[in-house]
Design a protein around this motif. Sequence first.
Motif, mmCIF file in Angstrom:
data_model
loop_
_atom_site.group_PDB
_atom_site.id
_atom_site.type_symbol
_atom_site.label_atom_id
_atom_site.label_comp_id
_atom_site.label_asym_id
_atom_site.label_seq_id
_atom_site.Cartn_x
_atom_site.Cartn_y
_atom_site.Cartn_z
ATOM 1 N N LEU A 123 0.823 -1.109 -0.048
ATOM 2 C CA LEU A 123 0.074 0.055 -0.196
ATOM 3 C C LEU A 123 0.958 1.302 -0.076
ATOM 4 C CD1 LEU A 123 -2.706 1.291 0.273
ATOM 5 C CD2 LEU A 123 -2.443 1.216 2.709
ATOM 6 N N GLU A 124 2.047 1.361 0.863
ATOM 7 C CA GLU A 124 2.778 2.444 0.847
ATOM 8 C C GLU A 124 3.469 2.678 -0.406
ATOM 9 O OE1 GLU A 124 5.882 4.266 4.097
ATOM 10 O OE2 GLU A 124 5.603 2.140 4.109
ATOM 11 N N GLU A 125 3.781 1.719 -1.236
ATOM 12 C CA GLU A 125 4.355 1.897 -2.561
ATOM 13 C C GLU A 125 3.440 2.632 -3.598
ATOM 14 O OE1 GLU A 125 7.317 -2.059 -2.833
ATOM 15 O OE2 GLU A 125 5.359 -1.993 -3.747
ATOM 16 N N LEU A 126 2.051 2.237 -3.289
ATOM 17 C CA LEU A 126 1.207 2.703 -4.449
ATOM 18 C C LEU A 126 0.418 4.065 -3.774
ATOM 19 C CD1 LEU A 126 -0.874 -0.408 -4.527
ATOM 20 C CD2 LEU A 126 0.884 0.234 -6.310
ATOM 21 N N THR A 127 0.260 4.246 -2.522
ATOM 22 C CA THR A 127 -0.294 5.743 -2.039
ATOM 23 C C THR A 127 0.451 6.585 -1.329
ATOM 24 O OG1 THR A 127 -1.035 4.737 -0.179
ATOM 25 C CG2 THR A 127 -2.486 4.440 -2.043
ATOM 26 N N GLY A 128 1.766 6.061 -0.832
ATOM 27 C CA GLY A 128 2.381 6.773 0.178
ATOM 28 C C GLY A 128 1.919 6.757 1.529
ATOM 29 N N GLU A 129 0.933 5.893 1.781
ATOM 30 C CA GLU A 129 0.404 5.646 2.941
ATOM 31 C C GLU A 129 0.825 4.183 3.598
ATOM 32 O OE1 GLU A 129 -1.411 7.853 4.972
ATOM 33 O OE2 GLU A 129 -1.707 9.390 3.303
ATOM 34 N N GLN A 130 0.899 4.244 4.795
ATOM 35 C CA GLN A 130 1.321 2.692 5.305
ATOM 36 C C GLN A 130 0.212 1.960 5.550
ATOM 37 O OE1 GLN A 130 3.820 2.589 8.852
ATOM 38 N NE2 GLN A 130 3.942 0.580 8.937
ATOM 39 N N LYS A 131 -0.872 2.763 5.862
ATOM 40 C CA LYS A 131 -2.336 2.187 6.160
ATOM 41 C C LYS A 131 -3.391 2.725 5.471
ATOM 42 C CE LYS A 131 -0.761 0.582 10.738
ATOM 43 N NZ LYS A 131 -1.387 0.105 12.114
ATOM 44 N N VAL A 132 -4.527 1.975 5.343
ATOM 45 C CA VAL A 132 -5.477 2.648 4.691
ATOM 46 C C VAL A 132 -6.126 3.898 5.464
ATOM 47 C CG1 VAL A 132 -8.087 2.365 3.695
ATOM 48 C CG2 VAL A 132 -6.247 0.620 3.667
ATOM 49 N N PRO A 133 -6.308 4.800 5.074
ATOM 50 C CA PRO A 133 -6.767 6.338 5.855
ATOM 51 C C PRO A 133 -8.139 5.958 6.317
ATOM 52 C CG PRO A 133 -5.668 7.001 3.784
ATOM 53 C CD PRO A 133 -5.860 5.468 3.716
ATOM 54 N N PRO A 134 -8.299 6.596 7.294
ATOM 55 C CA PRO A 134 -9.718 6.483 8.039
ATOM 56 C C PRO A 134 -10.807 7.217 7.017
ATOM 57 C CG PRO A 134 -8.507 7.689 9.854
ATOM 58 C CD PRO A 134 -7.437 7.446 8.425
ATOM 59 N N GLY A 135 -11.875 6.646 6.833
ATOM 60 C CA GLY A 135 -13.105 7.116 5.981
ATOM 61 C C GLY A 135 -12.686 6.448 4.405
ATOM 62 N N GLU A 136 -11.681 5.664 4.403
ATOM 63 C CA GLU A 136 -11.291 5.170 2.839
ATOM 64 C C GLU A 136 -11.239 3.558 2.787
ATOM 65 O OE1 GLU A 136 -8.185 7.481 1.325
ATOM 66 O OE2 GLU A 136 -8.973 9.484 2.075
ATOM 67 N N ILE A 137 -11.375 2.962 1.796
ATOM 68 C CA ILE A 137 -11.165 1.681 1.607
ATOM 69 C C ILE A 137 -10.092 1.574 0.237
ATOM 70 C CG2 ILE A 137 -13.349 1.088 2.598
ATOM 71 C CD1 ILE A 137 -14.711 1.138 -0.106
ATOM 72 N N PHE A 138 -9.845 0.248 0.138
ATOM 73 C CA PHE A 138 -8.892 -0.062 -0.773
ATOM 74 C C PHE A 138 -9.484 -1.292 -1.716
ATOM 75 C CE2 PHE A 138 -5.453 -2.643 -2.672
ATOM 76 C CZ PHE A 138 -4.473 -1.848 -3.209
ATOM 77 N N VAL A 139 -9.605 -0.867 -2.838
ATOM 78 C CA VAL A 139 -10.433 -1.878 -3.593
ATOM 79 C C VAL A 139 -9.791 -2.585 -4.778
ATOM 80 C CG1 VAL A 139 -12.564 -0.808 -3.282
ATOM 81 C CG2 VAL A 139 -11.340 -0.064 -5.183
ATOM 82 N N LEU A 140 -9.864 -3.655 -5.294
ATOM 83 C CA LEU A 140 -9.245 -4.506 -6.585
ATOM 84 C C LEU A 140 -10.261 -5.161 -7.217
ATOM 85 C CD1 LEU A 140 -6.170 -6.147 -4.662
ATOM 86 C CD2 LEU A 140 -6.406 -4.098 -6.125
ATOM 87 N N GLY A 141 -10.181 -5.075 -8.495
ATOM 88 C CA GLY A 141 -10.903 -6.165 -9.132
ATOM 89 C C GLY A 141 -10.510 -7.419 -9.087
ATOM 90 N N ASP A 142 -11.256 -8.494 -9.362
ATOM 91 C CA ASP A 142 -11.122 -9.865 -9.573
ATOM 92 C C ASP A 142 -9.876 -10.285 -10.468
ATOM 93 O OD1 ASP A 142 -12.615 -9.977 -7.208
ATOM 94 O OD2 ASP A 142 -14.303 -11.314 -8.203
ATOM 95 N N ASN A 143 -10.201 -9.453 -11.802
ATOM 96 C CA ASN A 143 -9.478 -9.767 -13.010
ATOM 97 C C ASN A 143 -7.930 -8.761 -12.773
ATOM 98 O OD1 ASN A 143 -8.176 -10.798 -15.210
ATOM 99 N ND2 ASN A 143 -9.953 -9.960 -16.414
ATOM 100 N N ARG A 144 -7.415 -9.233 -11.711
ATOM 101 C CA ARG A 144 -6.295 -8.300 -11.364
ATOM 102 C C ARG A 144 -5.278 -7.782 -12.337
ATOM 103 N NH1 ARG A 144 -6.375 -9.576 -5.615
ATOM 104 N NH2 ARG A 144 -8.360 -9.500 -5.243
ATOM 105 N N ARG A 145 -5.172 -8.583 -13.449
ATOM 106 C CA ARG A 145 -4.308 -8.096 -14.621
ATOM 107 C C ARG A 145 -4.889 -6.976 -15.312
ATOM 108 N NH1 ARG A 145 -2.372 -14.206 -17.026
ATOM 109 N NH2 ARG A 145 -0.729 -14.609 -15.321
ATOM 110 N N TYR A 146 -6.073 -7.107 -15.503
ATOM 111 C CA TYR A 146 -6.844 -6.174 -16.410
ATOM 112 C C TYR A 146 -7.715 -4.982 -15.599
ATOM 113 C CZ TYR A 146 -4.762 -9.413 -19.682
ATOM 114 O OH TYR A 146 -3.844 -10.173 -20.274
ATOM 115 N N SER A 147 -7.496 -4.905 -14.461
ATOM 116 C CA SER A 147 -8.230 -4.008 -13.563
ATOM 117 C C SER A 147 -7.758 -2.835 -13.230
ATOM 118 C CB SER A 147 -8.900 -4.556 -12.328
ATOM 119 O OG SER A 147 -9.658 -3.831 -11.529
ATOM 120 N N LYS A 148 -8.408 -1.655 -13.281
ATOM 121 C CA LYS A 148 -8.263 -0.250 -13.050
ATOM 122 C C LYS A 148 -8.902 -0.032 -11.683
ATOM 123 C CE LYS A 148 -8.033 4.737 -14.477
ATOM 124 N NZ LYS A 148 -8.313 5.430 -15.333
ATOM 125 N N ASP A 149 -7.864 0.052 -10.783
ATOM 126 C CA ASP A 149 -8.608 -0.231 -9.130
ATOM 127 C C ASP A 149 -7.608 0.728 -8.365
ATOM 128 O OD1 ASP A 149 -6.412 -1.674 -8.884
ATOM 129 O OD2 ASP A 149 -7.697 -3.546 -9.449
#
Length: 187
Positions: free
Chosen positions: A126-152
């Motif tokens: 998460l830190e590499e992607l967002t600069g945050e070590q943890k998901v911030p309060p009031g936010e969520i981290f989401v992924l598509g199931d087709n991880r190779r072809y998902s904008k998430d």
Amino acid sequence: MNGKNEWWEWAKALLIAVAVAGVIRFFLFTPIVVEGLSMMPTLHDGNRMIVNKFSYSISQPSRFDVIVFHTTENSDYIKRVIGLPGDEIVYKNDQLYINEEPIDEPFLENYKRELNGEILTGDFTLEELTGEQKVPPGEIFVLGDNRRYSKDSRHIGTVEMDEVMGTTNIVFWPLNDMGMVNESEKN
């Protein structure tokens, strides 16, 4: 005179029905169409689903909920909740770790078997992607199931809860896909 009263009663009933349908659609439930392949094999392009807009008014998202949210691109995305506020997220060797604990993703097992050992989800923190070590309060981290072809969240960052329309787990069209989405596979 009697015919006029009957007509008026029918008109009132119709107006009330339209008003009730409008309230239900605006505040409680609304249809949505899956666009693209980012949730394959769970959801298919063209699946029609029902979004429950009310559920997060009385509760918070759970890990692995399938949700619909607004993006800055003036469109709605359908993705799966992976990280909740306060979670530290790491992917290593195609394994999800939340707060340093390995987490199974049963909804991906069949898909991973089809890949014959190829990696579905590349390594990241998460830190590499967002600069945050943890998901911030009031936010969520989401992924598509087709991880190779998902904008998430790997591309757009974490999602603010204010942008979440609701949860969706009912496919109503096409008929051969009708049913609940992986309810038994949520942790």
